[in-house]
Write a protein that holds these residues in place. Sequence first.
Motif, PDB file in Angstrom:
ATOM      1  N   HIS A   1      65.932 -29.375  82.976  1.00 43.62           N
ATOM      2  CA  HIS A   1      64.853 -28.630  83.624  1.00 43.62           C
ATOM      3  C   HIS A   1      65.225 -28.213  85.040  1.00 43.62           C
ATOM      4  O   HIS A   1      64.405 -27.653  85.751  1.00 43.62           O
ATOM      5  CB  HIS A   1      63.574 -29.485  83.644  1.00 43.62           C
ATOM      6  N   MET A   2      66.474 -28.493  85.440  1.00 44.63           N
ATOM      7  CA  MET A   2      66.904 -28.104  86.784  1.00 44.63           C
ATOM      8  C   MET A   2      68.091 -27.144  86.674  1.00 44.63           C
ATOM      9  O   MET A   2      68.830 -27.161  85.690  1.00 44.63           O
ATOM     10  CB  MET A   2      67.374 -29.336  87.565  1.00 44.63           C
ATOM     11  N   SER A   3      68.282 -26.322  87.722  1.00 45.67           N
ATOM     12  CA  SER A   3      69.459 -25.458  87.754  1.00 45.67           C
ATOM     13  C   SER A   3      70.686 -26.342  87.984  1.00 45.67           C
ATOM     14  O   SER A   3      70.563 -27.523  88.315  1.00 45.67           O
ATOM     15  CB  SER A   3      69.335 -24.441  88.879  1.00 45.67           C
ATOM     16  N   ILE A   4      71.857 -25.736  87.808  1.00 42.44           N
ATOM     17  CA  ILE A   4      73.096 -26.489  88.033  1.00 42.44           C
ATOM     18  C   ILE A   4      73.122 -27.028  89.461  1.00 42.44           C
ATOM     19  O   ILE A   4      73.436 -28.202  89.691  1.00 42.44           O
ATOM     20  CB  ILE A   4      74.320 -25.564  87.780  1.00 42.44           C
TER      21      ILE A   4
ATOM     22  N   GLU B   1      70.603 -27.644  91.486  1.00 36.94           N
ATOM     23  CA  GLU B   1      69.613 -28.720  91.653  1.00 36.94           C
ATOM     24  C   GLU B   1      70.111 -30.026  91.043  1.00 36.94           C
ATOM     25  O   GLU B   1      69.848 -31.108  91.573  1.00 36.94           O
ATOM     26  CB  GLU B   1      68.279 -28.329  91.010  1.00 36.94           C
ATOM     27  N   ASN B   2      70.830 -29.926  89.914  1.00 36.21           N
ATOM     28  CA  ASN B   2      71.421 -31.116  89.318  1.00 36.21           C
ATOM     29  C   ASN B   2      72.322 -31.831  90.320  1.00 36.21           C
ATOM     30  O   ASN B   2      72.392 -33.057  90.340  1.00 36.21           O
ATOM     31  CB  ASN B   2      72.244 -30.733  88.082  1.00 36.21           C
TER      32      ASN B   2
ATOM     33  N   GLN C   1      78.326 -20.540  88.593  1.00 39.21           N
ATOM     34  CA  GLN C   1      77.297 -21.018  87.661  1.00 39.21           C
ATOM     35  C   GLN C   1      76.105 -21.676  88.366  1.00 39.21           C
ATOM     36  O   GLN C   1      75.142 -22.073  87.713  1.00 39.21           O
ATOM     37  CB  GLN C   1      77.894 -22.048  86.679  1.00 39.21           C
TER      38      GLN C   1
ATOM     39  N   PRO D   1      73.314 -20.980  89.926  1.00 40.06           N
ATOM     40  CA  PRO D   1      71.889 -20.722  89.644  1.00 40.06           C
ATOM     41  C   PRO D   1      71.512 -20.891  88.183  1.00 40.06           C
ATOM     42  O   PRO D   1      70.334 -20.865  87.846  1.00 40.06           O
ATOM     43  CB  PRO D   1      71.712 -19.263  90.090  1.00 40.06           C
ATOM     44  N   LYS D   2      72.492 -21.068  87.286  1.00 38.35           N
ATOM     45  CA  LYS D   2      72.169 -21.151  85.856  1.00 38.35           C
ATOM     46  C   LYS D   2      71.571 -22.505  85.502  1.00 38.35           C
ATOM     47  O   LYS D   2      71.535 -23.426  86.311  1.00 38.35           O
ATOM     48  CB  LYS D   2      73.435 -20.919  85.029  1.00 38.35           C
ATOM     49  N   HIS D   3      71.117 -22.618  84.253  1.00 39.14           N
ATOM     50  CA  HIS D   3      70.618 -23.891  83.746  1.00 39.14           C
ATOM     51  C   HIS D   3      71.655 -24.476  82.777  1.00 39.14           C
ATOM     52  O   HIS D   3      72.431 -23.736  82.179  1.00 39.14           O
ATOM     53  CB  HIS D   3      69.256 -23.713  83.068  1.00 39.14           C
TER      54      HIS D   3
ATOM     55  N   GLN E   1      72.814 -22.969  79.455  1.00 39.66           N
ATOM     56  CA  GLN E   1      73.562 -21.702  79.419  1.00 39.66           C
ATOM     57  C   GLN E   1      75.063 -21.907  79.558  1.00 39.66           C
ATOM     58  O   GLN E   1      75.828 -20.947  79.540  1.00 39.66           O
ATOM     59  CB  GLN E   1      73.082 -20.793  80.563  1.00 39.66           C
TER      60      GLN E   1
END
Lengths: 243, 227
Positions: free
Chosen positions: A92-95, A97-98, A130, A132-134, A137
């Motif tokens: 549930h977080m972007s890369i 944010e992870n 990458q 901003p991706k989740h 993806q």
Amino acid sequence: MITIRNVSKIYPNGFQALRECSTQVEKGEVIVVCGPSGSGKSTLIKCVNGLEDFQQGEILVDGTSVGDPKTNLPRLRSRVGMVFQHFELFPHMSILENLTVAQVKVLGRSQDEATERGHKLLERVGLKAQAPKHPGQLSGGQQQRVAIARALCMDPICMLFDEPTSALDPEMINEVLDVMVELAQEGMTMMCVTHEMGFARKVAHRVVFMDEGRILEDAKKDEFFGGARTDRAKLFLSKILSH
Amino acid sequence: MYEFDWSSIRPGLPFLWKGMKVTLYITLVAMAAGIALGTVLAILRMAKNRALAWLSAAYVNTFRSIPLVMVILWFFLLLPAVIERIFSISRQEDTRLTTALVTFSLFQAAYYAEIIRAGIQSVKSGQMGAALALGMTNGQAMRLVVLPQAFRNMAPLLLTQTIILFQDSSLVYVASLADFFGVAGIIGTRDGRQVELYLFAGAVYFVACFILSSLVKRWQNRLKGHA
């Protein structure tokens, strides 16, 4: 850095997962733990940062006893990086944010500082674009590289790898191993549960072989590959090296 | 043959709207409080502490085993006395709405708790492990990693439960509280047009719930597509 002394783990149903396991990992050392499935290697590595408990024995990480109820486990874990078989990125977080969530919430870094560190480590594992991706993806290999970067963001004193390439498609294994080799060559203390014997030959200092919850062999790399002592290890080696 | 006469509805609309606001108020407050309490119950239910887990299970099973209308009656008979004693409010004050809010929140929490528990269990255990391995406390891991995924997985079911709550809130009529359904009854009785008013009220409930359910279904399909 990591000392494991006579560790036994018995489940409430009586199943004994670990039997008096002892080994140690020195600072800057890379050890590979291998053995057939169900031999207890994942359980052992999860005991090191207290994700699994154990009933007997003692584990020290940088002098701190893991099994001691007085030990601040979250604090200890924040200094020990761990990479899992199934990556376990937070979907549930972007890369980015992870990579930043634990820096901010656990280490108390500012958002800016965490973001900068996150970008730096993403670049290091070759995934800068990458951010901003989740996770969904990304390919499996990319996700595992992000997982390694996430652990490195915390500036760990050592890294634990629990079968980091077992869930990957064959063509993605090397991109993950390359990152691990680089890390080993930089002097990171590493304990790796893996079947990648090529990786072991290249960077491991020692190899630990487990079967049925016991450590059967604990030898320098060359000794292990030169001639395993136990028949069980010989059989295991012949099976996985014949491919 | 019965002759329909819909002329009571138009002049009654402002009054009906007032009732609808009470219905929506009860629904939204009970949803918010119910989900909050339900989350606590769900977490306690899975706690290692046996006593806490048992208490939570007892709460959930008790409320789920009693008809709502009975709970409402009990609370309306008992709660005002309790509220008066605790807050020393005089008997003249109308505590019916407060009682309704408390009743529905407590009752719905039992249902939300089961949905949220299923939601938490739908999150892979490795996620908790990964959060802990990064040094998060149990609370942080729950709040930052597990619950957001649990709520996302369970959002359609939580909304479906809220639609049921919206319909069930009409049961406050047993305490003669003027919600939408209650107001329809009042106007119908006054003008001798109960059939028309209840048909109208039913139609409004149907349209509102049907639209919401369709939205939930579409959302559910989209979630499935992503997974």
